[in-house]
Design a protein around this motif. Structure first.
Motif, PDB file in Angstrom:
ATOM      1  N   GLY A   1       1.095  -1.071   0.087  1.00  0.00           N
ATOM      2  CA  GLY A   1       0.052   0.121   0.181  1.00  0.00           C
ATOM      3  C   GLY A   1       0.589   1.199   0.126  1.00  0.00           C
ATOM      4  O   GLY A   1       2.359   1.194  -0.142  1.00  0.00           O
ATOM      5  N   GLY A   2       0.170   2.385  -0.550  1.00  0.00           N
ATOM      6  CA  GLY A   2       1.082   3.766  -0.102  1.00  0.00           C
ATOM      7  C   GLY A   2       1.513   3.627  -1.132  1.00  0.00           C
ATOM      8  O   GLY A   2       1.957   3.321  -2.265  1.00  0.00           O
ATOM      9  N   PHE A   3       2.810   4.768  -0.709  1.00  0.00           N
ATOM     10  CA  PHE A   3       3.642   4.539  -2.062  1.00  0.00           C
ATOM     11  C   PHE A   3       3.368   5.527  -3.656  1.00  0.00           C
ATOM     12  O   PHE A   3       3.782   5.401  -4.308  1.00  0.00           O
ATOM     13  CB  PHE A   3       4.309   3.800  -1.830  1.00  0.00           C
ATOM     14  CG  PHE A   3       5.403   3.144  -0.559  1.00  0.00           C
ATOM     15  CD1 PHE A   3       5.900   3.547  -0.061  1.00  0.00           C
ATOM     16  CD2 PHE A   3       5.130   1.754  -0.781  1.00  0.00           C
ATOM     17  CE1 PHE A   3       6.355   2.771   1.598  1.00  0.00           C
ATOM     18  CE2 PHE A   3       5.106   1.188   0.347  1.00  0.00           C
ATOM     19  CZ  PHE A   3       6.129   1.886   1.528  1.00  0.00           C
ATOM     20  N   LYS A   4       2.369   6.420  -3.149  1.00  0.00           N
ATOM     21  CA  LYS A   4       1.937   6.815  -4.539  1.00  0.00           C
ATOM     22  C   LYS A   4       1.211   8.546  -4.100  1.00  0.00           C
ATOM     23  O   LYS A   4       0.949   8.972  -2.494  1.00  0.00           O
ATOM     24  CB  LYS A   4       0.632   6.332  -4.555  1.00  0.00           C
ATOM     25  CG  LYS A   4      -0.226   6.129  -3.854  1.00  0.00           C
ATOM     26  CD  LYS A   4      -1.647   4.721  -4.239  1.00  0.00           C
ATOM     27  CE  LYS A   4      -2.725   4.861  -3.408  1.00  0.00           C
ATOM     28  NZ  LYS A   4      -3.350   3.688  -3.415  1.00  0.00           N
ATOM     29  N   ALA A   5       0.636   9.284  -4.965  1.00  0.00           N
ATOM     30  CA  ALA A   5      -0.232  10.777  -4.864  1.00  0.00           C
ATOM     31  C   ALA A   5      -1.619  10.292  -5.058  1.00  0.00           C
ATOM     32  O   ALA A   5      -1.691   9.368  -5.265  1.00  0.00           O
ATOM     33  CB  ALA A   5       0.054  11.196  -6.239  1.00  0.00           C
ATOM     34  N   VAL A   6      -2.214  10.494  -3.926  1.00  0.00           N
ATOM     35  CA  VAL A   6      -3.699  10.497  -4.038  1.00  0.00           C
ATOM     36  C   VAL A   6      -3.766  12.338  -4.436  1.00  0.00           C
ATOM     37  O   VAL A   6      -3.821  13.118  -3.954  1.00  0.00           O
ATOM     38  CB  VAL A   6      -3.789  10.608  -1.947  1.00  0.00           C
ATOM     39  CG1 VAL A   6      -3.839   8.962  -1.938  1.00  0.00           C
ATOM     40  CG2 VAL A   6      -3.378  11.728  -1.389  1.00  0.00           C
ATOM     41  N   ASP A   7      -5.468  11.804  -4.775  1.00  0.00           N
ATOM     42  CA  ASP A   7      -6.330  12.650  -5.755  1.00  0.00           C
ATOM     43  C   ASP A   7      -7.348  13.673  -4.319  1.00  0.00           C
ATOM     44  O   ASP A   7      -7.148  12.996  -3.353  1.00  0.00           O
ATOM     45  CB  ASP A   7      -7.235  12.555  -6.351  1.00  0.00           C
ATOM     46  CG  ASP A   7      -6.465  12.186  -7.953  1.00  0.00           C
ATOM     47  OD1 ASP A   7      -5.812  12.055  -7.614  1.00  0.00           O
ATOM     48  OD2 ASP A   7      -7.543  11.769  -8.875  1.00  0.00           O
ATOM     49  N   ASN A   8      -7.395  14.607  -3.980  1.00  0.00           N
ATOM     50  CA  ASN A   8      -8.648  15.213  -3.351  1.00  0.00           C
ATOM     51  C   ASN A   8      -8.227  16.272  -1.961  1.00  0.00           C
ATOM     52  O   ASN A   8      -8.810  15.290  -1.151  1.00  0.00           O
ATOM     53  CB  ASN A   8     -10.190  14.506  -3.245  1.00  0.00           C
ATOM     54  CG  ASN A   8     -10.726  14.450  -4.740  1.00  0.00           C
ATOM     55  OD1 ASN A   8     -11.047  14.566  -5.701  1.00  0.00           O
ATOM     56  ND2 ASN A   8     -10.613  13.110  -5.325  1.00  0.00           N
ATOM     57  N   ALA A   9      -7.142  15.684  -1.475  1.00  0.00           N
ATOM     58  CA  ALA A   9      -6.498  15.944  -0.765  1.00  0.00           C
ATOM     59  C   ALA A   9      -6.515  16.893  -0.180  1.00  0.00           C
ATOM     60  O   ALA A   9      -5.947  17.948  -0.519  1.00  0.00           O
ATOM     61  CB  ALA A   9      -5.279  15.291  -0.212  1.00  0.00           C
ATOM     62  N   ILE A  10      -6.200  17.082   1.243  1.00  0.00           N
ATOM     63  CA  ILE A  10      -6.171  18.013   2.324  1.00  0.00           C
ATOM     64  C   ILE A  10      -5.747  17.419   3.801  1.00  0.00           C
ATOM     65  O   ILE A  10      -5.071  16.658   4.054  1.00  0.00           O
ATOM     66  CB  ILE A  10      -7.119  18.425   3.255  1.00  0.00           C
ATOM     67  CG1 ILE A  10      -7.090  20.075   3.695  1.00  0.00           C
ATOM     68  CG2 ILE A  10      -8.132  18.035   3.736  1.00  0.00           C
ATOM     69  CD1 ILE A  10      -8.130  20.912   4.169  1.00  0.00           C
ATOM     70  N   THR A  11      -4.210  18.690   3.455  1.00  0.00           N
ATOM     71  CA  THR A  11      -2.815  17.927   4.324  1.00  0.00           C
ATOM     72  C   THR A  11      -2.104  19.161   5.455  1.00  0.00           C
ATOM     73  O   THR A  11      -2.331  20.313   4.569  1.00  0.00           O
ATOM     74  CB  THR A  11      -1.983  18.132   3.621  1.00  0.00           C
ATOM     75  OG1 THR A  11      -1.828  16.347   2.783  1.00  0.00           O
ATOM     76  CG2 THR A  11      -0.514  17.153   4.548  1.00  0.00           C
ATOM     77  N   TYR A  12      -2.047  18.646   6.953  1.00  0.00           N
ATOM     78  CA  TYR A  12      -1.751  20.564   7.989  1.00  0.00           C
ATOM     79  C   TYR A  12       0.070  19.355   7.934  1.00  0.00           C
ATOM     80  O   TYR A  12       0.091  18.074   8.486  1.00  0.00           O
ATOM     81  CB  TYR A  12      -2.645  20.149   8.869  1.00  0.00           C
ATOM     82  CG  TYR A  12      -2.260  20.762   9.904  1.00  0.00           C
ATOM     83  CD1 TYR A  12      -2.060  22.421   9.507  1.00  0.00           C
ATOM     84  CD2 TYR A  12      -1.651  20.323  10.628  1.00  0.00           C
ATOM     85  CE1 TYR A  12      -1.506  23.215  10.112  1.00  0.00           C
ATOM     86  CE2 TYR A  12      -0.996  20.837  11.783  1.00  0.00           C
ATOM     87  CZ  TYR A  12      -0.844  22.379  11.636  1.00  0.00           C
ATOM     88  OH  TYR A  12      -0.053  23.341  12.636  1.00  0.00           O
TER      89      TYR A  12
END
Length: 380
Positions: A157-168
């Motif tokens: 899993g992981g190790f990728k970019a994700v759409d529609n994301a909000i990050t703090y």
């Protein structure tokens, strides 16, 4: 020339200069192209092992081109952007059919931290400005060919970019930074039927923390994929996944040591790298288990030698459509590499990797693959 025209020209030039100073924009990129040899033995009856020699790109480092910039808004506020695409330098194609496969993000920073919105690197990735699981936690990062494995083959899993994301991202306090992320829909391209923000689409949340102090770097990520429901009659739905990942490095000067581990459950078979190549980590089932890795960078002959060993132990956690006999899956990996800088922006590399799977479906079946790569990387 009339005075009004002269004044207008001066004002336009002054405005352009002011804009250029306020909004700094940079064009950058990486090109990695080389040669690749792979031997894959699925260890199945009536199926021969395959050998392939080819030109490949993004072996050592994913090819990319991008633009990034920022503007100081005053009062401690700064807005920034990052647009980054990935491409194949051996054939010129855009990865994933996206112009900006890796990152398309906008950020607003203040003394209270930074908020990033848009397509962004998952916390457990090395993408963009939001991924915290990359070169700092593994000698081979998440790259290096298909079987010269750093994190990606041992940790699912992981190790990728994700759409529609909000990050703090919090401010850094005594070397510690906190991270939080939520994706309303992980993949708009592949998940065409799911509705953003609804249970019909795959969503994801993640919490993370990093610490850097002197020779020490530590990264922790807790993340979960909220799998979309297909609402198919008489079919079970996937339980949400959960993964806890911890990595630490210590730079002794003569050697940089890496160690990492991961516990996972509810991880879909499709979230395992190479699941269709090496062994029947089955579609239609999810898995639980753990992964462990240890590696090192060693300065040698003007360059850097790299070594990494990994182990994954997994068990079937939930059966959805899979009804086979598979219960347990183990994976072992070993990798060697060397990078030599020709200049500050150009380097050459070579590497060897080996991956072997074993499962309880056939005690005499031990599918394996090994790989050799070499190439050149240029940064601009």
């Amino acid at each position: 020339m009339r005075a009004s025209h002269i004044s207008a020209a001066v004002l336009a030039a002054a405005f352009a200069m002011g804009t250029a100073q306020a909004a700094q924009v940079e064009l950058y990129g990486i090109i990695d192209t080389g040669l690749n040899y792979q031997h894959v033995d699925k260890d199945l009856a009536n199926e021969d092992a395959t050998d392939q020699f080819q030109m490949k790109s993004s072996q050592n480092t994913p090819n990319r081109w991008g633009m990034r910039g920022s503007e100081d808004l005053g009062n401690g506020l700064k807005v920034g952007f990052m647009l980054e695409g990935q491409f194949g330098s051996d054939d010129g194609t855009m990865t994933g059919g996206r112009l900006f496969q890796r990152t398309a993000q906008l950020s607003l920073a203040s003394s209270y931290g930074t908020v990033v919105v848009g397509r962004s690197g998952a916390l457990r990735s090395g993408f963009g400005t939001t991924g915290i699981w990359g070169p700092k936690v593994s000698p081979f990062s998440n790259s290096w060919g298909d079987y010269i494995t750093g994190s990606k083959y041992i940790m699912p899993g992981g190790f990728k970019a994700v759409d529609n994301a909000i990050t703090y991202q919090s401010p850094v306090f005594s070397g510690v930074q906190l991270h939080a992320q939520y994706s309303f829909k992980i993949n708009n391209v592949e998940d065409k039927d799911g509705v953003e923000g609804k249970s019909s689409s795959d969503r994801q949340w993640a919490l993370g923390a990093t610490y850097t102090g002197g020779p020490v770097h530590v990264a922790f990520v807790l993340d979960s994929v909220l799998y979309g429901n297909d609402f198919i009659a008489n079919q079970d739905e996937y339980d949400d996944s959960l993964a806890a990942s911890l990595a630490g490095t210590y730079d002794f000067g003569f050697l940089k040591l890496y160690a990492s581990g991961m516990y996972f459950k509810g991880m879909k078979g499709t979230d395992f790298q190479g699941h269709n190549v090496l062994k029947d980590i089955a579609d239609g089932a999810s898995y639980k288990g753990y992964s462990l890795q240890v590696g090192a960078d060693v300065p040698a002959f003007g360059g850097t030698a790299k070594v990494n060993f990994g182990w994954m132990d997994g068990q079937v956690d939930q059966r959805v459509t899979y009804r086979g006999e598979l219960e347990d899956i183990d994976r072992f990996s070993a990798a060697l590499g060397y990078v030599y800088p020709l200049s500050k922006r150009t380097s050459v590399y070579g590497g060897l990797g080996y991956v072997m799977d074993s499962s309880n479906t056939n005690e005499n079946s031990d599918p394996s693959a090994y790989e050799a790569v070499c190439g050149i990387v240029h940064r601009f």
